[in-house]
Design a protein around this motif. Structure first.
Motif, PDB file in Angstrom:
ATOM      1  N   TYR A  38      19.258  13.981  20.695  1.00  0.00           N
ATOM      2  CA  TYR A  38      18.953  14.468  22.042  1.00  0.00           C
ATOM      3  C   TYR A  38      19.796  15.697  22.368  1.00  0.00           C
ATOM      4  O   TYR A  38      21.012  15.676  22.236  1.00  0.00           O
ATOM      5  CB  TYR A  38      19.196  13.358  23.069  1.00  0.00           C
ATOM      6  CG  TYR A  38      18.300  12.157  22.843  1.00  0.00           C
ATOM      7  CD1 TYR A  38      16.970  12.332  22.469  1.00  0.00           C
ATOM      8  CD2 TYR A  38      18.777  10.866  22.984  1.00  0.00           C
ATOM      9  CE1 TYR A  38      16.136  11.243  22.257  1.00  0.00           C
ATOM     10  CE2 TYR A  38      17.952   9.763  22.764  1.00  0.00           C
ATOM     11  CZ  TYR A  38      16.632   9.966  22.402  1.00  0.00           C
ATOM     12  OH  TYR A  38      15.821   8.882  22.182  1.00  0.00           O
ATOM     13  N   SER A  79      21.774   8.074  21.814  1.00  0.00           N
ATOM     14  CA  SER A  79      21.046   7.544  22.963  1.00  0.00           C
ATOM     15  C   SER A  79      21.442   8.380  24.174  1.00  0.00           C
ATOM     16  O   SER A  79      22.312   9.241  24.095  1.00  0.00           O
ATOM     17  CB  SER A  79      21.381   6.067  23.170  1.00  0.00           C
ATOM     18  OG  SER A  79      22.749   5.922  23.493  1.00  0.00           O
ATOM     19  N   TRP A  80      20.792   8.088  25.301  1.00  0.00           N
ATOM     20  CA  TRP A  80      21.065   8.850  26.535  1.00  0.00           C
ATOM     21  C   TRP A  80      22.460   8.583  27.045  1.00  0.00           C
ATOM     22  O   TRP A  80      22.954   9.306  27.909  1.00  0.00           O
ATOM     23  CB  TRP A  80      19.982   8.532  27.575  1.00  0.00           C
ATOM     24  CG  TRP A  80      18.619   8.717  26.987  1.00  0.00           C
ATOM     25  CD1 TRP A  80      17.815   7.742  26.469  1.00  0.00           C
ATOM     26  CD2 TRP A  80      17.930   9.950  26.775  1.00  0.00           C
ATOM     27  NE1 TRP A  80      16.665   8.282  25.957  1.00  0.00           N
ATOM     28  CE2 TRP A  80      16.710   9.650  26.138  1.00  0.00           C
ATOM     29  CE3 TRP A  80      18.229  11.284  27.069  1.00  0.00           C
ATOM     30  CZ2 TRP A  80      15.784  10.617  25.783  1.00  0.00           C
ATOM     31  CZ3 TRP A  80      17.307  12.257  26.721  1.00  0.00           C
ATOM     32  CH2 TRP A  80      16.109  11.923  26.088  1.00  0.00           C
ATOM     33  N   TYR A 112      20.662  15.789  35.248  1.00  0.00           N
ATOM     34  CA  TYR A 112      19.839  15.738  34.041  1.00  0.00           C
ATOM     35  C   TYR A 112      18.413  15.283  34.326  1.00  0.00           C
ATOM     36  O   TYR A 112      18.175  14.462  35.215  1.00  0.00           O
ATOM     37  CB  TYR A 112      20.437  14.743  33.043  1.00  0.00           C
ATOM     38  CG  TYR A 112      21.735  15.190  32.434  1.00  0.00           C
ATOM     39  CD1 TYR A 112      21.796  16.312  31.609  1.00  0.00           C
ATOM     40  CD2 TYR A 112      22.907  14.459  32.658  1.00  0.00           C
ATOM     41  CE1 TYR A 112      22.991  16.717  31.038  1.00  0.00           C
ATOM     42  CE2 TYR A 112      24.102  14.860  32.085  1.00  0.00           C
ATOM     43  CZ  TYR A 112      24.145  15.985  31.278  1.00  0.00           C
ATOM     44  OH  TYR A 112      25.319  16.379  30.716  1.00  0.00           O
ATOM     45  N   PHE A 114      15.820  13.544  31.685  1.00  0.00           N
ATOM     46  CA  PHE A 114      15.684  13.032  30.320  1.00  0.00           C
ATOM     47  C   PHE A 114      14.192  12.934  29.995  1.00  0.00           C
ATOM     48  O   PHE A 114      13.440  12.263  30.716  1.00  0.00           O
ATOM     49  CB  PHE A 114      16.320  11.654  30.188  1.00  0.00           C
ATOM     50  CG  PHE A 114      17.803  11.642  30.453  1.00  0.00           C
ATOM     51  CD1 PHE A 114      18.626  12.690  30.058  1.00  0.00           C
ATOM     52  CD2 PHE A 114      18.390  10.545  31.083  1.00  0.00           C
ATOM     53  CE1 PHE A 114      19.995  12.668  30.302  1.00  0.00           C
ATOM     54  CE2 PHE A 114      19.757  10.515  31.336  1.00  0.00           C
ATOM     55  CZ  PHE A 114      20.558  11.574  30.944  1.00  0.00           C
ATOM     56  N   VAL A 117      12.326   9.045  27.119  1.00  0.00           N
ATOM     57  CA  VAL A 117      13.128   7.823  27.146  1.00  0.00           C
ATOM     58  C   VAL A 117      12.227   6.634  26.797  1.00  0.00           C
ATOM     59  O   VAL A 117      11.216   6.405  27.458  1.00  0.00           O
ATOM     60  CB  VAL A 117      13.774   7.635  28.537  1.00  0.00           C
ATOM     61  CG1 VAL A 117      14.600   6.363  28.588  1.00  0.00           C
ATOM     62  CG2 VAL A 117      14.626   8.853  28.901  1.00  0.00           C
ATOM     63  N   GLU A 121      15.347   2.079  25.691  1.00  0.00           N
ATOM     64  CA  GLU A 121      16.405   2.944  26.216  1.00  0.00           C
ATOM     65  C   GLU A 121      16.501   2.870  27.735  1.00  0.00           C
ATOM     66  O   GLU A 121      17.590   2.949  28.304  1.00  0.00           O
ATOM     67  CB  GLU A 121      16.162   4.383  25.771  1.00  0.00           C
ATOM     68  CG  GLU A 121      16.157   4.506  24.256  1.00  0.00           C
ATOM     69  CD  GLU A 121      16.079   5.949  23.800  1.00  0.00           C
ATOM     70  OE1 GLU A 121      16.992   6.376  23.090  1.00  0.00           O
ATOM     71  OE2 GLU A 121      15.124   6.632  24.167  1.00  0.00           O
TER      72      GLU A 121
END
Lengths: 387, 283
Positions: A38, A79-80, A112, A114, A117, A121
């Motif tokens: 990411y 991951s986020w 942010y 995203f 996802v 997640e």
């Protein structure tokens, strides 16, 4: 009724541009060093278009399909968490004053958006919310809360679950649950790749309403998306039996199988680094060279290190078996006691990125197959059963 | 437009150390000292058994139990053993210097819930420091309790913490103080041996007693077992667990103890909740 519509790749570009114009830092999947990770993206040309990933215990590689899909893969090593709870982050700093020192107000983190996802997640973010956001009389972690509060989430339903995915066992996927602003379902038609976009929030409604390139979703679009996801649901390949898992694991703290896992486990901490819910962190104190200022830097830590449990006199968990047991029992059992949820979302990262391919679902099954708990529970008053 | 990123709300930061001014430093033992700190707003409220995170600027933070009197909130009193980088740096502060404080954190000794009962304090080594606020509290309301017993074990006569206060308490007609050391010298005429050996000798009625135990984990395990075997209910025995407490608020995970986070679920636990875990290695 929530807003919805159909967009193509150009529509997603417009969507990303709208988010960027709205003040968001847009983050999405990109290819770097042979893995999907990411990073900041400015359009669909940054996405791994036409790529997929092949995963196995201890194995990960990318494959080019050239099918034009923008989300034809599952989750990679990151991951986020990397953005909401940065791997290295100044959580406090101060400067020396005439009569001591004082706190310096921290800079505002970016807001942010995203993009991409997955269901597991989204669930992982919800798990970390329970750790870091305010609950009852507990205060929030300001660093996490500041990043989380305004984040815009574009979810994607997983059409092609990976070999280590067990989201259906954990109830987190492949269809994304609540908690997103928008969810996309990607399908291939005769006209090419299209995305069914459905809103999950007022912000999502506003974003969809602003898109010029969106057309209304027809029944055929919805049916195609539903068929794709029904097929995905049926093909999630991996699973874990979670029946009674809290008491099973905590009632088997002295099971010999922990030693058997430790004989394979390298104690490398990869599983905790790739885990989207692992939240343990350590703090390092830094002093300016001239002594005029100091910082407290938080970075990810792992229960697999010896230092993790160190108190004066030595580390509590010295044996590899004790450290693996700590990780697994925390993730799958004591997390319920501490945060009211499982710490596992079934994303399979810890299986893929374990250098020796240890599969937690197999370890749980091994303990289940030789459960050492007495047939009759010792106590029957709730959480302390069999402890 | 609703899509625009919105300004954030400001939050009270549990991770922000508050500067307290050092008003007194007292050497207790060769490696142990007590700091008296002045809260910036003049008051520091805490419950006996709670701890703070003490911060030495640029060096680091350590969890330290409050050892002072909760009825005197104008000063924060903490007793520290200088064994690491931060605690040694704290020993080198001078009156007027500033020390960072976060907290108080954690669960207290439930002495207020034990009124009408006999009270048994069992302390080992520096474990007397976290118990002292509870002893103060009980003595302040002495007529609310039955028998009051303080059992204390130290390594040697030179390592008896708060020796003058132990003598003061022992000199009262309404408190029993029994002290033992692991290694005696020629001047020592008291008991020799581990503190658990004092448990059967003290005057209290086990069925009506509450016990508060603080010391090394192995000592708490055996003291708890001894108290239980004398007839004290395990729900009425309280121990203060030690794990690596780094954040104090359940964010960092270092103090994991099976189902517990010691920093926020503890450090004080009923023995009934931890007795089984104390027998499992490396939890």
């Amino acid at each position: 009724m929530t807003a919805s519509g159909v967009i193509d790749r150009a529509g997603l570009d417009e969507l990303i541009a709208a988010l960027r114009n709205g003040g968001y830092t847009t983050i999405g999947p990109t290819i770097r060093e042979g893995a999907i990770v990411y990073n900041e993206i400015s359009g669909t040309s940054d996405l791994p278009v036409g790529w997929t990933d092949q995963q196995a215990p201890g194995g990960y590689r990318l494959e080019h399909l050239g099918d034009g899909r923008m989300f034809g893969y599952v989750v990679g090593p990151q991951s986020w968490k990397r953005f909401l709870y940065p791997q290295r982050n100044v959580i406090w700093s101060g400067v020396v004053t005439a009569d001591g020192w004082e706190t310096v107000t921290p800079p505002e983190p970016p807001t942010y958006a995203f993009i991409g996802v997955r269901g597991c997640e989204l669930a992982a973010i919800a798990v970390q919310d329970r750790v870091f956001l305010a609950a009852g009389d507990r205060a929030a972690d300001p660093s996490y809360a500041a990043r989380r509060e305004g984040a815009f989430i574009v979810a994607v339903n997983c059409a092609d679950p990976g070999a280590n995915c067990f989201c259906t066992s954990m109830g987190t996927g492949p269809v994304a649950g609540p908690g997103h602003d928008l969810v996309l379902t990607e399908t291939v038609t005769d006209d090419g790749v299209v995305l069914l976009a459905e809103s999950g929030s007022a912000r999502g409604d506003a974003l969809l309403a602003s898109l010029a390139a969106m057309r209304p979703a027809e029944i055929a679009d919805r049916e195609r998306a539903a068929e794709t996801m029904a097929a995905a649901q049926a093909t999630v390949p991996h699973s874990m039996d979670t029946t009674d898992i809290h008491d099973l694991l905590l009632g088997n703290l002295e099971h010999p199988h922990w030693e058997a896992v430790a004989a394979r486990c390298l104690g490398c901490a990869n599983c905790t680094m790739v885990c989207p819910t692992c939240f343990c962190g350590t703090v390092t104190d830094e002093l300016e060279l001239d002594g005029g200022g100091a910082r407290r830097v938080r970075s990810w830590d792992s229960c697999f290190t010896l230092e993790f449990s160190y108190i004066h006199g030595g580390s509590i968990r010295q044996a590899g078996s004790a450290r693996y047991r700590q990780w697994l029992t925390h993730k799958l059992a004591s997390w319920f006691d501490q945060f009211g949820t499982s710490g596992c979302v079934g994303c399979g990262r810890c299986i893929t990125w374990c250098p020796v391919g240890i599969d937690l679902t197999a370890e749980v099954a091994a303990i289940r197959a030789s459960d050492l708990r007495p047939a009759v529970p010792v106590a029957a008053d709730g959480t302390e059963v069999n402890l | 437009m609703a899509l625009l990123a919105e300004p954030r709300t400001a939050l009270l930061d549990p991770m922000e150390p508050v500067p307290f001014r050092v008003r007194g430093i007292r050497d207790e033992l060769e490696d142990t000292f007590t700091l008296e700190l002045e809260p910036p707003n003049g008051r520091f409220e805490f419950a006996p058994g709670q701890y703070t995170m003490l911060y030495s600027f640029g060096i680091g933070e350590v969890p330290i139990s409050v050892s002072g009197d909760a009825s005197r909130p104008s000063r924060l009193v903490q007793t520290i053993r200088g064994v690491g980088a931060v605690t040694r740096a704290l020993r080198n502060v001078r009156p007027g210097d500033v020390v960072g404080v976060r907290g108080p954190f954690g669960t207290p000794w439930p002495v207020d819930g034990a009124t009408g009962r006999d009270i048994v304090f069992v302390a080992g080594g520096i474990g007397l420091a976290p118990l002292r606020p509870a002893i103060y509290r009980v003595l302040e309301r002495r007529d609310h309790y039955g028998q009051v017993v303080v059992l204390y074990g130290a390594r040697s006569p030179r390592e008896l913490l708060f020796a003058e206060e132990l003598q003061d308490w022992g000199g009262r007609f309404d408190v029993t103080v029994l002290v033992t050391v692991d290694n005696a010298d020629r001047a020592w005429y008291g008991s020799v041996g581990v503190v658990t050996k004092l448990v059967p000798r003290a005057p209290y009625e086990p069925q009506n007693a509450s016990a508060f135990v603080c010391g090394p984990e192995i000592m708490m395990r055996f003291a708890g077992q001894e108290l239980e075997s004398r007839g004290v209910a395990p729900e009425q025995i309280f121990v203060s667990m030690e794990r690596n407490m780094k954040c104090g608020v359940g964010f960092c995970g270092h103090c994991q103890f099976a189902t517990k986070l010691v920093c926020r679920d503890g450090p004080v636990f009923p023995f009934s909740e931890v007795a089984r875990l104390l027998t499992v290695r490396e939890v």
